[in-house]
Each structure stands twice: as C-alpha cells, then as structure tokens.
Motif scaffolding. Structure first.
Motif, PDB file in Angstrom:
ATOM      1  N   GLN A   1      -2.853  -9.830 -15.269  1.00 33.81           N
ATOM      2  CA  GLN A   1      -2.839 -10.934 -16.208  1.00 33.81           C
ATOM      3  C   GLN A   1      -1.493 -11.657 -16.206  1.00 33.81           C
ATOM      4  O   GLN A   1      -1.414 -12.835 -16.529  1.00 33.81           O
ATOM      5  N   ARG A   2      -0.442 -10.962 -15.839  1.00 32.81           N
ATOM      6  CA  ARG A   2       0.905 -11.557 -15.856  1.00 32.81           C
ATOM      7  C   ARG A   2       1.344 -12.075 -14.486  1.00 32.81           C
ATOM      8  O   ARG A   2       2.390 -12.719 -14.369  1.00 32.81           O
ATOM      9  N   GLY A   3       0.576 -11.803 -13.444  1.00 40.06           N
ATOM     10  CA  GLY A   3       0.937 -12.254 -12.111  1.00 40.06           C
ATOM     11  C   GLY A   3       0.638 -11.207 -11.060  1.00 40.06           C
ATOM     12  O   GLY A   3      -0.032 -10.208 -11.322  1.00 40.06           O
ATOM     13  N   ARG A   4       1.181 -11.407  -9.857  1.00 44.84           N
ATOM     14  CA  ARG A   4       0.934 -10.485  -8.747  1.00 44.84           C
ATOM     15  C   ARG A   4       1.982  -9.385  -8.732  1.00 44.84           C
ATOM     16  O   ARG A   4       3.168  -9.648  -8.988  1.00 44.84           O
ATOM     17  N   ILE A   5       1.558  -8.172  -8.406  1.00 46.93           N
ATOM     18  CA  ILE A   5       2.478  -7.044  -8.312  1.00 46.93           C
ATOM     19  C   ILE A   5       2.307  -6.347  -6.967  1.00 46.93           C
ATOM     20  O   ILE A   5       1.227  -6.371  -6.371  1.00 46.93           O
ATOM     21  N   ALA A   6       3.394  -5.761  -6.489  1.00 42.27           N
ATOM     22  CA  ALA A   6       3.344  -4.981  -5.258  1.00 42.27           C
ATOM     23  C   ALA A   6       2.879  -3.569  -5.572  1.00 42.27           C
ATOM     24  O   ALA A   6       3.298  -2.970  -6.565  1.00 42.27           O
ATOM     25  N   THR A   7       2.012  -3.012  -4.745  1.00 42.60           N
ATOM     26  CA  THR A   7       1.513  -1.656  -4.941  1.00 42.60           C
ATOM     27  C   THR A   7       2.414  -0.658  -4.204  1.00 42.60           C
ATOM     28  O   THR A   7       3.239  -1.048  -3.373  1.00 42.60           O
ATOM     29  N   PRO A   8       2.271   0.641  -4.503  1.00 38.92           N
ATOM     30  CA  PRO A   8       3.034   1.649  -3.756  1.00 38.92           C
ATOM     31  C   PRO A   8       2.844   1.533  -2.247  1.00 38.92           C
ATOM     32  O   PRO A   8       3.781   1.777  -1.473  1.00 38.92           O
ATOM     33  N   ALA A   9       1.644   1.131  -1.810  1.00 34.97           N
ATOM     34  CA  ALA A   9       1.385   0.977  -0.371  1.00 34.97           C
ATOM     35  C   ALA A   9       2.261  -0.108   0.235  1.00 34.97           C
ATOM     36  O   ALA A   9       2.694  -0.002   1.391  1.00 34.97           O
ATOM     37  N   ALA A  10       2.548  -1.172  -0.519  1.00 32.03           N
ATOM     38  CA  ALA A  10       3.409  -2.245  -0.019  1.00 32.03           C
ATOM     39  C   ALA A  10       4.835  -1.754   0.172  1.00 32.03           C
ATOM     40  O   ALA A  10       5.478  -2.050   1.183  1.00 32.03           O
ATOM     41  N   TYR A  11       5.333  -0.985  -0.799  1.00 31.60           N
ATOM     42  CA  TYR A  11       6.675  -0.421  -0.673  1.00 31.60           C
ATOM     43  C   TYR A  11       6.764   0.474   0.568  1.00 31.60           C
ATOM     44  O   TYR A  11       7.711   0.404   1.346  1.00 31.60           O
ATOM     45  N   ALA A  12       5.735   1.307   0.754  1.00 34.04           N
ATOM     46  CA  ALA A  12       5.741   2.236   1.886  1.00 34.04           C
ATOM     47  C   ALA A  12       5.658   1.476   3.208  1.00 34.04           C
ATOM     48  O   ALA A  12       6.339   1.820   4.175  1.00 34.04           O
ATOM     49  N   HIS A  13       4.842   0.431   3.250  1.00 34.03           N
ATOM     50  CA  HIS A  13       4.658  -0.304   4.504  1.00 34.03           C
ATOM     51  C   HIS A  13       5.942  -1.003   4.942  1.00 34.03           C
ATOM     52  O   HIS A  13       6.255  -1.050   6.141  1.00 34.03           O
ATOM     53  N   LEU A  14       6.695  -1.556   3.981  1.00 33.91           N
ATOM     54  CA  LEU A  14       7.928  -2.264   4.320  1.00 33.91           C
ATOM     55  C   LEU A  14       9.156  -1.357   4.309  1.00 33.91           C
ATOM     56  O   LEU A  14      10.260  -1.803   4.613  1.00 33.91           O
ATOM     57  N   GLY A  15       8.947  -0.085   3.945  1.00 36.16           N
ATOM     58  CA  GLY A  15      10.056   0.862   3.986  1.00 36.16           C
ATOM     59  C   GLY A  15      10.997   0.792   2.802  1.00 36.16           C
ATOM     60  O   GLY A  15      12.154   1.197   2.903  1.00 36.16           O
TER      61      GLY A  15
ATOM     62  N   GLY B   1       5.400  -2.712 -17.240  1.00 37.62           N
ATOM     63  CA  GLY B   1       4.319  -2.786 -18.223  1.00 37.62           C
ATOM     64  C   GLY B   1       3.362  -3.914 -17.933  1.00 37.62           C
ATOM     65  O   GLY B   1       3.730  -4.943 -17.399  1.00 37.62           O
ATOM     66  N   GLY B   2       2.135  -3.705 -18.315  1.00 33.39           N
ATOM     67  CA  GLY B   2       1.130  -4.755 -18.232  1.00 33.39           C
ATOM     68  C   GLY B   2       0.555  -4.971 -16.848  1.00 33.39           C
ATOM     69  O   GLY B   2      -0.121  -5.953 -16.604  1.00 33.39           O
ATOM     70  N   ASN B   3       0.800  -4.061 -15.902  1.00 37.78           N
ATOM     71  CA  ASN B   3       0.320  -4.266 -14.536  1.00 37.78           C
ATOM     72  C   ASN B   3      -1.036  -3.618 -14.306  1.00 37.78           C
ATOM     73  O   ASN B   3      -1.218  -2.815 -13.414  1.00 37.78           O
ATOM     74  N   VAL B   4      -1.992  -3.953 -15.127  1.00 35.90           N
ATOM     75  CA  VAL B   4      -3.346  -3.458 -14.941  1.00 35.90           C
ATOM     76  C   VAL B   4      -4.101  -4.471 -14.078  1.00 35.90           C
ATOM     77  O   VAL B   4      -4.239  -5.625 -14.469  1.00 35.90           O
TER      78      VAL B   4
END
Length: 353
Positions: A322-336, A345-348
């Motif tokens: 609802q507040r915008g786009r967020i990076a998932t744990p998979a994104a962090y792992a993929h880019l290192g 908060g609020g990242n549902v």
C-alpha cells in the motif's frame, strides 16, 4: 497473406543493447509456427481454438470473434496467423493505435472479403469513435456511414461481409466491457515453463541450422523469462558469438553471449538490475513509489511499471504494498546485499497497488 506483425513489440522485455529492427522482425517471422501442431506450449488455448474453428467449419460460417490476452512475446500474433491458415482465409493485420478515427476503421471493414480474419493488435488502444463503430460491425456485420455535415447529415447503412475479428491485448483490463462482450472466445496466454522453452529453442535452432548442445539450450530457456520471443532473440545472440569467435554453440558460448548482453542467470537485464539496485541501495529496500523509482533509473514510469515490474514481481524479487514497492529477501540475495535486520512497517504485499 499480409506479412506478420509483432504483437506488443514496443513493450516486450528484451536484453539491454538489443534494438528492435526489421532484421529482428524478419528473424522472428521466419521462426513462426504455421499450424497448431507446430506451435509449442499453450496447450489448453490451442485445443480450445482448434475446437472453435472445427465447429465453425462444420457449420460453414465465420468463426466467432477471438480475443487473445497476455503479456508480450507469448504468441498472440502467431496464433492469429494460424487461425487464418487453419480456416483457409486471408488475414488483414492492423493495430489499435492505427485506428484513431472511425473513417480509418470503415475503410478497413468495407474492403474485407467474406470469411477474412481481421487481426487488431493492441486492440485496447483503439480510439473511442472507432470502437463504437467496431461494436456494430462485430455484432451485426454492418456499419453506419455519415454523409454530409450539420443538420443535413444522414446515416447510410453499409452491409459487411461476414468476418472474424482476432484482437490481441497485453492489458485486457483496459478493454471497455461492450467491446470485450462481443468476443465469442477469450484466451488468456500464460508464461512458458522452462521445458516448453527448451522445445522452442531446439526448434528454432533446427530451423537456423545451428547445432546447439542440450546444456546450452537449457541455459537459454532458463534465462528467457518464460517468453518464446526472448528465447529466440537470445538464441540469435548465441549464434552471433559462435559465428564471430568460430566456436561451437555450447554452454560456454551461451554464458559468454548472455554476459556480453547483460542477461544474468535469472534473466534480468540492465534495467531490471538498475531498478533493484535503486530500491535497495538508494531507498533501503523501500517502500517507494513507482514514479520515484523510474526517475531514479532515468526511465519513464510506464516503462518500469509495464516492462520491468511484472517480471520482478513474478520472480519474487519485489513486492507491491500500500505504501509502495519493496525489495524482498530474494532481491538482496541476488544482488549480494546484506539484508537489514529491522523489518520496515506496513510492507504487507497487496496486488494491484
């Protein structure tokens, strides 16, 4: 038969540095299947279309109007050409953006021969005045032509030969309900599985006379984002590398070609990674609005939303909230990147925002 078009090409995801050209279109056209038997994937849609065409042939009538919906590169134009081939009737190709006035559509409709297939690519972008004329044409096979101007104008009905509209759209939700309801059959095309893409690549390699080893075919399929058009283009890049460096089209050639054209192991290209990098490095993983992301990477918001975001969401690298786009744990792992310990908060995830 009119030369085949390229459905949704203006927004099709493609590796960085690959520019749409007449040569690319000719390449893709040469690889198009000519029948349902040659078409790989979309088994349910193929069987439904085959049944619809067979029933129309037995009743000696024009097939019902057909709407093909789905992301770019999945075969909408190819299926339209196959429909024409299977019915034995000619096909007329046009697009929604080309139909900006009722007169544009009237000139096309009035010249159709009985049983002809009218393919309208990106039909959701047809102008409103042309849409309203299309409603009547699809339902009653007639149009009303206005003669004269002002108080002396009169409407002259023009009967049309029976024809079949095959509409293609990448954004079915933008079709007005009256137009959508006039299609007798709507097909929703799905992304391809890796094993189906392997068949697509193997078939294309055979047509090109290119000897590609199985591991190389598997690697191309894995990086093709579930899209046959991209698989064929990546194959062409591999052929270029093999030709220039005089090497076999093996796994090493594939990896080298895709490295040169900035396509990583998940199929992400330069723009995909730029969006993820901005989301993580500049905005600490989000949430952030799509327009802000687009400005950060120097692209139009529509490009990021229509081309980049769907694939990143589908692969689980970003989520909509609802507040915008967020990076998932998979994104962090993929880019290192190391993922921050504190959750924002609020990242549902919420689809459609």
């Amino acid at each position: 038969m009119t030369a085949p078009g390229d459905d949704g090409a203006s927004r099709a995801p493609q590796p960085a540095g690959v520019v749409e050209s007449a040569a690319e279109l000719a390449f893709e056209g040469a690889l198009r299947p000519a029948s349902f038997a040659e078409f790989v994937g979309q088994q349910k849609v193929r069987s439904q279309l085959d049944l619809l065409l067979r029933a129309a042939a037995l009743q000696q009538r024009a097939p019902d109007h057909i709407l093909l919906a789905g992301p770019p590169g999945l075969g909408k134009t190819t299926l339209a050409l196959i429909v024409a081939e299977e019915t034995g009737h000619p096909i007329r190709l046009t697009s929604g953006p080309a139909l900006q006035h009722a007169g544009d559509l009237a000139s096309v409709l009035s010249s159709l021969v009985p049983g002809e297939i009218l393919f309208i690519d990106e039909i959701h972008r047809t102008a409103r005045t042309a849409e309203e004329m299309l409603y009547l044409a699809m339902e009653d096979f007639r149009i009303d032509i206005m003669v004269g101007k002002g108080a002396g104008a009169t409407s002259v009905p023009l009967e049309l030969a029976p024809f079949t509209v095959v509409g293609a759209t990448t954004r079915a939700g933008l079709l007005p309900t009256p137009l959508r309801d006039r299609f007798g059959f709507t097909a929703h095309l799905e992304f391809y599985a890796d094993d189906e893409l392997e068949k697509v690549v193997a078939r294309a390699a055979g047509l090109l006379g290119l000897d590609v080893e199985r591991a190389a075919i598997r690697e191309i399929a894995k990086r093709s984002r579930g899209t046959p058009r991209i698989a064929n283009r990546l194959l062409r890049r591999v052929r270029d590398v093999a030709l220039v460096h005089d090497t076999p089209a093996d796994l090493a050639a594939v990896q080298h070609a895709l490295h040169v054209y900035d396509v990583d192991e998940l199929g992400l290209d330069r723009l995909d990674r730029a969006v993820l990098e901005a989301l993580i490095a500049r905005f600490e993983g989000g949430p952030v609005g799509i327009r802000t992301l687009a400005v950060t990477v120097g692209e139009e918001a529509e490009t990021v939303e229509a081309v980049v975001e769907p694939f990143l969401v589908r692969t689980g690298l970003i989520a909509r909230t609802q507040r915008g786009r967020i990076a998932t744990p998979a994104a962090y792992a993929h880019l290192g990147y190391a993922r921050p310990g504190a959750a924002t908060g609020g990242n549902v995830p919420l689809d459609g925002v």
